[in-house]
Scaffold this active site. Structure first.
Site, PDB file in Angstrom:
ATOM      1  N   GLU A   1       0.833  -1.139  -0.171  1.00 54.53           N
ATOM      2  CA  GLU A   1      -0.099  -0.087  -0.143  1.00 54.53           C
ATOM      3  C   GLU A   1       0.774   1.240  -0.032  1.00 54.53           C
ATOM      4  O   GLU A   1       1.927   1.396   0.827  1.00 54.53           O
ATOM      5  CB  GLU A   1      -0.949  -0.176   1.264  1.00 54.53           C
ATOM      6  CG  GLU A   1      -2.067  -0.669   1.114  1.00 54.53           C
ATOM      7  CD  GLU A   1      -3.320   0.375   0.285  1.00 54.53           C
ATOM      8  OE1 GLU A   1      -2.773   1.167  -0.384  1.00 54.53           O
ATOM      9  OE2 GLU A   1      -4.463   0.293   0.598  1.00 54.53           O
ATOM     10  N   ASP A   2       0.294   2.228  -0.553  1.00 48.37           N
ATOM     11  CA  ASP A   2       1.008   3.782  -0.592  1.00 48.37           C
ATOM     12  C   ASP A   2       0.869   4.193   0.770  1.00 48.37           C
ATOM     13  O   ASP A   2       1.824   4.514   1.260  1.00 48.37           O
ATOM     14  CB  ASP A   2       0.503   4.581  -1.726  1.00 48.37           C
ATOM     15  CG  ASP A   2      -1.023   4.446  -1.901  1.00 48.37           C
ATOM     16  OD1 ASP A   2      -1.544   3.891  -1.230  1.00 48.37           O
ATOM     17  OD2 ASP A   2      -1.356   5.464  -2.716  1.00 48.37           O
TER      18      ASP A   2
ATOM     19  N   ASP B   1      -4.702   5.448   5.715  1.00 44.46           N
ATOM     20  CA  ASP B   1      -5.276   6.447   6.298  1.00 44.46           C
ATOM     21  C   ASP B   1      -6.429   6.083   7.363  1.00 44.46           C
ATOM     22  O   ASP B   1      -5.988   5.648   8.418  1.00 44.46           O
ATOM     23  CB  ASP B   1      -5.942   7.424   5.130  1.00 44.46           C
ATOM     24  CG  ASP B   1      -6.421   8.699   5.694  1.00 44.46           C
ATOM     25  OD1 ASP B   1      -5.808   9.304   6.557  1.00 44.46           O
ATOM     26  OD2 ASP B   1      -7.386   9.223   4.946  1.00 44.46           O
TER      27      ASP B   1
ATOM     28  N   PHE C   1      -2.287  16.053   4.292  1.00 45.42           N
ATOM     29  CA  PHE C   1      -2.623  15.431   2.949  1.00 45.42           C
ATOM     30  C   PHE C   1      -1.263  15.781   2.074  1.00 45.42           C
ATOM     31  O   PHE C   1      -0.563  16.629   2.248  1.00 45.42           O
ATOM     32  CB  PHE C   1      -3.705  16.183   2.183  1.00 45.42           C
ATOM     33  CG  PHE C   1      -4.257  15.398   0.961  1.00 45.42           C
ATOM     34  CD1 PHE C   1      -5.107  14.611   1.248  1.00 45.42           C
ATOM     35  CD2 PHE C   1      -3.746  15.813  -0.339  1.00 45.42           C
ATOM     36  CE1 PHE C   1      -5.504  13.584   0.200  1.00 45.42           C
ATOM     37  CE2 PHE C   1      -3.939  15.005  -1.336  1.00 45.42           C
ATOM     38  CZ  PHE C   1      -5.067  13.894  -1.192  1.00 45.42           C
TER      39      PHE C   1
ATOM     40  N   ARG D   1       1.273  12.794  -8.977  1.00 48.19           N
ATOM     41  CA  ARG D   1       1.858  11.805  -8.929  1.00 48.19           C
ATOM     42  C   ARG D   1       3.433  11.605  -9.168  1.00 48.19           C
ATOM     43  O   ARG D   1       3.998  10.828  -8.526  1.00 48.19           O
ATOM     44  CB  ARG D   1       0.886  10.576  -9.695  1.00 48.19           C
ATOM     45  CG  ARG D   1      -0.293  10.393  -9.000  1.00 48.19           C
ATOM     46  CD  ARG D   1      -0.805   9.090  -9.585  1.00 48.19           C
ATOM     47  NE  ARG D   1      -2.417   9.043  -9.664  1.00 48.19           N
ATOM     48  CZ  ARG D   1      -2.994   8.623  -8.646  1.00 48.19           C
ATOM     49  NH1 ARG D   1      -2.428   8.343  -7.795  1.00 48.19           N
ATOM     50  NH2 ARG D   1      -4.384   8.647  -8.692  1.00 48.19           N
TER      51      ARG D   1
END
Ligand code: IMP
Ligand code: MG
Length: 449
Positions: free
Chosen positions: A363-364, A367, A416, A429
């Site tokens: 996973e990046d 959250d 964020f 990205r």
């Protein structure tokens, strides 16, 4: 604490320092008996200065000037440091800092002394865990505004509250833009002595750890340039091992081109408040994760599963450094329902069966944990032999669903992030670094999203 410890052990100085969140530099939180100059010397790179302590060892150095584990022997000499005793500060099985004792004359520390230092280190660890120091250290990583709170402490500031000159600030923007780590005025070099005292010092503007050189920025005023040239020449004579460059902005851009940094264009920086993780920090951490995973799965074949698209950078870099036979598969999902109560739907399923396979979910960022929770349940239903999770970023403060994370790159604050695969509205990205993003800084209106 530093003072009492030094006294109790008959040492002349003591320094207590903690690793920054990227575990690269040691930041002082308390010191006794050491001059400002010594504390302000080049930053202690934790991997270069007595690195054994990072492995949890207590290290005794009889003669600091002759020992190769000492990063700056010439400074130790000038400061009359002979023997050093260094112990790790450990919390939850990990080294989080160090305590070091220094003596002017050669000194032998006994086993009892070593045990005593370990106890002091343990007490410091308890203090940190009881959050006072922890918060203090964390505030050092929240950017320029909050950094000023730390000003009274003898810390090496990674980001000063103020720069001496606007050109320095511009230069920093450039360095951040290219994801190059920097330290501002980290070290003062004595240039001239009289009657045993220092009468002239030179503090270069920046140090770039990645390239291991110092930079002094030049200005347009010719009289200053001549003076700076003289100081730089003198510094090179006295400290031949030091590399320093006298640069203006154009020189620097040319230098970057030579090192293979492309030009990205100013637009990319809009909306990015600060660089949280540089490309090289990410690379180092990804390599370390890959090493651990390769060890844990030795002799096995691993199936890597990623969710598009945020994970693309992390997946490729992680794969590159795994020393195992691997296959890779991707899923895609979409969310529907409201912001309040989102429902996850799979829009692209796995290409191959994972039944009976060792699966690592990559996973990046985790959250709230809802997405991961959903996907883990889905994968589990296909009966893999084993299922673990590796995430580059863990935004723990926002967690709503408790999901098990086996490998974590960085714990990050509740902000964020964009870059290194992470997007805002599909963009950003392709940045090589990870930065904190504020739509209002980019002139983007949240309601138009
Ligand atoms: P969760 O279900 O709340 O854990 O959300 C996980 C997903 O939300 C990630 O896979 C990302 O796609 C996205 N996400 C969460 N935080 C961020 C962020 O800071 N930047 C970019 N995407 C994010
Ligand atoms: Mg994702």
């Amino acid at each position: 604490m530093a003072k009492s410890t030094a006294k109790a052990l008959g040492a002349n100085g003591c320094r207590i320092s903690f690793l920054d969140t990227q575990r690269e530099y040691l930041t002082n939180v308390g010191a006794h008996g050491l001059s400002d100059f010594y504390l302000k010397k080049a930053p202690l790179d934790a991997r270069k200065s007595i690195p054994e302590v990072l492995d949890g060892e207590v290290v005794y150095i009889a003669d600091a000037i002759k020992d190769e584990r000492i990063q700056h022997p010439q400074i130790a000499k000038a400061q009359r440091i002979s023997s050093i005793l260094a112990a790790p500060i450990m919390a939850k099985g990990e080294v989080i800092g160090e305590i070091r004792l220094y003596t002017h004359d050669p000194h032998i520390f006994s086993e009892d002394d070593k045990n005593f230092v370990v106890i002091v280190a343990n007490i410091s660890a308890v203090l940190v865990e009881r959050d006072e120091l922890h918060r203090l250290l964390e505030s050092g990583h929240k950017g320029v505004k909050e950094q000023s709170k730390l000003a009274q402490l003898p810390t090496i500031s990674l980001r000063p509250a103020e720069f001496a000159h606007p050109s320095e600030e511009e230069f920093v923007r450039l360095l951040d833009f290219y994801q190059i780590e920097w330290l501002y005025e980290p070290r003062a070099f004595p240039l001239r002595w009289e009657n045993g005292g220092i009468v002239e010092m030179f503090t270069p503007d920046f140090y770039l750890p990645e390239f291991d050189f110092y930079i002094e920025l030049t200005t347009l005023r010719q009289d200053l340039v001549t003076e700076k040239n003289r100081k730089v020449r003198r510094l090179k004579e006295l400290y031949p091992e030091i590399s320093i460059k006298l640069l203006n902005k154009n020189d620097f851009l040319r230098l970057l081109a030579k090192y293979g940094y492309g030009s990205l264009g100013e637009a990319k920086l809009q909306g990015i408040d600060r660089i949280l993780l540089t490309h090289s920090q990410i690379q180092r951490r990804v390599k370390a994760l890959a090493r651990r995973i390769s060890g844990d799965y030795e002799g096995k074949h691993l199936v890597l599963v990623g969710v598009l698209k945020g994970v693309i950078f992390f997946m490729t870099d992680l794969m590159e450094h795994l020393t195992l036979p691997v296959t890779v598969d991707f899923m895609a999902i979409s969310y529907y329902g409201g912001e309040e109560d989102p429902v996850v739907k799979i829009t692209k399923d796995l290409d191959s069966s994972i039944t009976g396979r060792d699966v690592l979910m990559v996973e990046d960022i985790v959250d709230t944990g809802m997405t991961l929770n959903y996907i883990l349940k889905y994968l589990q239903a296909h009966a893999p032999a084993s299922l673990r999770v590796c995430t580059l970023l863990d935004k723990r403060a926002r967690r709503l669903v408790d999901v098990p994370l086996d490998y974590v790159g960085f714990e990050i604050p509740d902000e964020f992030m964009v870059g290194y695969g992470l997007d805002y509205d599909g963009e950003y990205r392709n940045l090589r670094f990870i930065g904190t993003f504020h739509p209002e800084l980019a002139g983007k209106d949240e309601s138009q999203k």
